[in-house]
Motif scaffolding. Structure first.
Motif, short mmCIF file in Angstrom:
data_model
loop_
_atom_site.label_atom_id
_atom_site.label_comp_id
_atom_site.label_asym_id
_atom_site.label_seq_id
_atom_site.Cartn_x
_atom_site.Cartn_y
_atom_site.Cartn_z
N MET A 1 35.40 51.23 27.41
CA MET A 1 35.21 52.08 28.60
C MET A 1 35.77 51.36 29.82
SD MET A 1 31.66 53.57 30.25
CE MET A 1 31.35 54.56 28.79
N ALA A 2 36.48 52.09 30.64
CA ALA A 2 37.05 51.50 31.84
C ALA A 2 35.95 51.13 32.82
CB ALA A 2 38.04 52.47 32.50
N SER A 3 36.19 50.09 33.59
CA SER A 3 35.22 49.66 34.57
C SER A 3 35.81 49.76 35.96
CB SER A 3 34.80 48.20 34.30
OG SER A 3 34.02 47.69 35.36
N ASN A 4 34.98 50.07 36.96
CA ASN A 4 35.43 50.12 38.35
C ASN A 4 35.37 48.75 39.00
OD1 ASN A 4 35.99 52.87 38.40
ND2 ASN A 4 33.86 53.38 38.79
N ALA A 5 34.80 47.78 38.31
CA ALA A 5 34.66 46.45 38.88
C ALA A 5 36.01 45.73 38.87
CB ALA A 5 33.65 45.63 38.09
N ALA A 6 36.28 45.01 39.95
CA ALA A 6 37.53 44.25 40.06
C ALA A 6 37.24 42.77 39.85
CB ALA A 6 38.17 44.47 41.42
N ASP A 7 38.21 42.07 39.27
CA ASP A 7 38.08 40.63 39.09
C ASP A 7 38.47 39.96 40.40
OD1 ASP A 7 39.86 38.11 37.16
OD2 ASP A 7 37.93 38.04 38.20
N VAL A 8 37.51 39.84 41.30
CA VAL A 8 37.78 39.29 42.62
C VAL A 8 37.35 37.82 42.63
CG1 VAL A 8 37.29 39.45 45.07
CG2 VAL A 8 37.43 41.52 43.70
N ARG A 9 38.32 36.95 42.78
CA ARG A 9 38.02 35.53 42.78
C ARG A 9 37.60 35.07 44.17
NH1 ARG A 9 40.08 33.34 38.05
NH2 ARG A 9 41.47 34.74 36.92
N ALA A 96 31.20 45.24 64.97
CA ALA A 96 31.87 44.20 64.21
C ALA A 96 31.39 44.23 62.76
CB ALA A 96 31.60 42.83 64.82
N PHE A 97 32.32 43.97 61.86
CA PHE A 97 32.00 43.94 60.43
C PHE A 97 32.73 42.76 59.81
CE2 PHE A 97 32.86 44.77 56.00
CZ PHE A 97 31.66 45.27 55.51
N ALA A 98 31.97 41.80 59.26
CA ALA A 98 32.55 40.63 58.63
C ALA A 98 32.53 40.78 57.12
CB ALA A 98 31.78 39.37 59.03
N GLY A 99 33.62 40.44 56.47
CA GLY A 99 33.65 40.51 55.02
C GLY A 99 35.05 40.40 54.47
N ASP A 100 35.15 40.05 53.21
CA ASP A 100 36.42 39.90 52.52
C ASP A 100 36.84 41.23 51.92
OD1 ASP A 100 38.57 39.25 50.97
OD2 ASP A 100 37.54 37.77 49.73
N LEU A 101 37.81 41.88 52.54
CA LEU A 101 38.23 43.20 52.09
C LEU A 101 39.01 43.16 50.78
CD1 LEU A 101 39.22 44.66 55.57
CD2 LEU A 101 37.24 45.29 54.19
N GLY A 102 39.28 41.98 50.26
CA GLY A 102 39.83 41.87 48.93
C GLY A 102 38.84 42.23 47.85
N ASP A 103 37.59 42.41 48.24
CA ASP A 103 36.53 42.88 47.34
C ASP A 103 36.34 44.37 47.60
OD1 ASP A 103 34.11 43.60 46.16
OD2 ASP A 103 33.13 41.70 46.64
N PRO A 104 36.52 45.24 46.62
CA PRO A 104 36.40 46.68 46.86
C PRO A 104 35.04 47.10 47.39
CG PRO A 104 36.54 46.21 44.51
CD PRO A 104 36.90 44.95 45.22
N ALA A 105 33.99 46.38 47.02
CA ALA A 105 32.66 46.72 47.51
C ALA A 105 32.54 46.50 49.01
CB ALA A 105 31.60 45.90 46.77
N VAL A 106 33.28 45.53 49.53
CA VAL A 106 33.24 45.25 50.96
C VAL A 106 33.91 46.37 51.75
CG1 VAL A 106 33.99 43.66 52.77
CG2 VAL A 106 33.10 42.77 50.61
N PHE A 157 44.55 49.20 49.21
CA PHE A 157 44.16 50.18 48.20
C PHE A 157 42.66 50.43 48.24
CE2 PHE A 157 48.32 49.43 46.40
CZ PHE A 157 48.60 50.57 45.66
N TYR A 158 41.88 49.34 48.26
CA TYR A 158 40.43 49.48 48.21
C TYR A 158 39.90 50.24 49.43
CZ TYR A 158 40.78 45.73 44.70
OH TYR A 158 41.09 44.96 43.61
N LEU A 159 40.42 49.92 50.60
CA LEU A 159 39.90 50.54 51.82
C LEU A 159 40.30 52.01 51.91
CD1 LEU A 159 38.14 50.02 54.20
CD2 LEU A 159 40.08 49.05 55.44
N VAL A 160 41.53 52.32 51.54
CA VAL A 160 41.94 53.73 51.55
C VAL A 160 41.13 54.52 50.52
CG1 VAL A 160 43.83 55.34 51.11
CG2 VAL A 160 44.25 53.27 52.45
#
Length: 287
Positions: A1-9, A96-106, A157-160
């Motif tokens: 099954m496909a997962s929506n989770a990304a391998d974010v290091r 203000a919003f702090a976070g790593d946008l390389g994480d789709p959850a952020v 991609f994640y933010l759009v």
């Protein structure tokens, strides 16, 4: 099954990144250069990488033009707070919003915050980015390569994806690419490659969304004096002559780039989508 989770290091730890504008000398000029005319009155905008440099100049100019602005950034809290205060000094609202946008959850959390606070989203500016100079391709580690793509293009991609359901006809997306996409840059292989991806992303996303009344465009700055350059984007030797190879013979300032973002965000550019503007000191490029 496909997962929506990304391998974010986890981010690569580098004390100099993303770079503090508060510590930079000389200070970049981000202040808007002309009175506002209400071109974004009643609009809500997200600007990423808005703690300093081009992002700050865009956020404050948008506020002057009437937009409420979400200032998204990684970890430079002092710089981000100054951007928020500058937006509020223009008579608008900002958060203000702090976070790593390389994480789709952020990215999803950022959009949720904006919708919860203001109930709409009209303009998305994807400006956040990072760069690392390497004179030899063999010096680029897998971790650095993944991280640069994660920050510079995956985040868009994640933010759009997170913002898409809230973008209605008349909305605008503006992505920050770079002159390095067109001319290349020997010491910034991974960064320049992401900028090529961003340009293709801009054109392709435009094709997908233009029929639904959502315009997607890009801005490709040349050498602009921001914290990104001394903290991670240029060697000491390059900083000594930074921007001097442009036809204008100097680097640009953030407030010379911000009007290009405003133009593409407002109705002045209502017949433009899939295009890229080039505030780069006079360098002629294809495309």
């Amino acid at each position: 099954m496909a997962s929506n989770a990304a391998d974010v290091r986890p981010p690569i730890h580098e004390d100099g990144l993303p770079g503090s504008e508060a510590d930079l000398e000389p200070k970049p000029d981000w202040h808007p250069r002309y009175p506002g005319s209400g071109r974004l009155h009643g609009k809500v905008a997200i600007v990423t990488g808005a703690d300093s440099g081009i992002g700050r100049a865009v956020a404050v100019l948008f506020a002057r033009e009437g937009a409420k602005v979400a200032v998204a950034y990684l970890c430079e809290h002092e710089d981000a707070q100054k951007t928020v205060e500058a937006c509020e000094a223009e008579g608008s609202e900002a958060l203000a919003f702090a976070g790593d946008l390389g994480d789709p959850a952020v990215g999803q959390a950022l959009v949720d915050l904006v919708i919860g606070e203001w109930g709409r989203l009209d303009v998305l500016v994807n400006n956040a980015g990072e760069q690392h100079p390497d004179k030899d391709i063999r010096a680029i580690t897998p971790q650095q390569l993944q991280r640069t793509f994660q920050t510079n293009i995956f985040s868009m991609f994640y933010l759009v994806q997170a913002a898409r359901e809230h973008l209605k006809p008349g909305a605008a997306i503006v992505n920050c690419t770079s002159i390095t996409m067109y001319g290349g840059e020997a010491e910034l292989l991974d960064y320049s490659s992401t900028k090529g991806a961003i340009t293709a992303f801009t054109r392709s996303l435009s094709e997908q969304l233009v029929g639904q009344g959502i315009r997607v465009n890009g801005v490709a700055p040349g050498p602009i004096w921001t914290p990104l350059n001394p903290s991670g984007g240029a060697s000491k030797e390059k900083l000594e002559t930074f921007g001097q190879k442009t036809p204008m013979g100097r680097p640009g300032q953030p407030n010379e780039v911000a009007p290009a973002f405003l133009f593409l965000a407002c109705e002045d550019s209502s017949y433009m989508s899939g295009q890229v503007l080039h505030p780069n000191g006079g360098t002629v490029v294809n495309g």
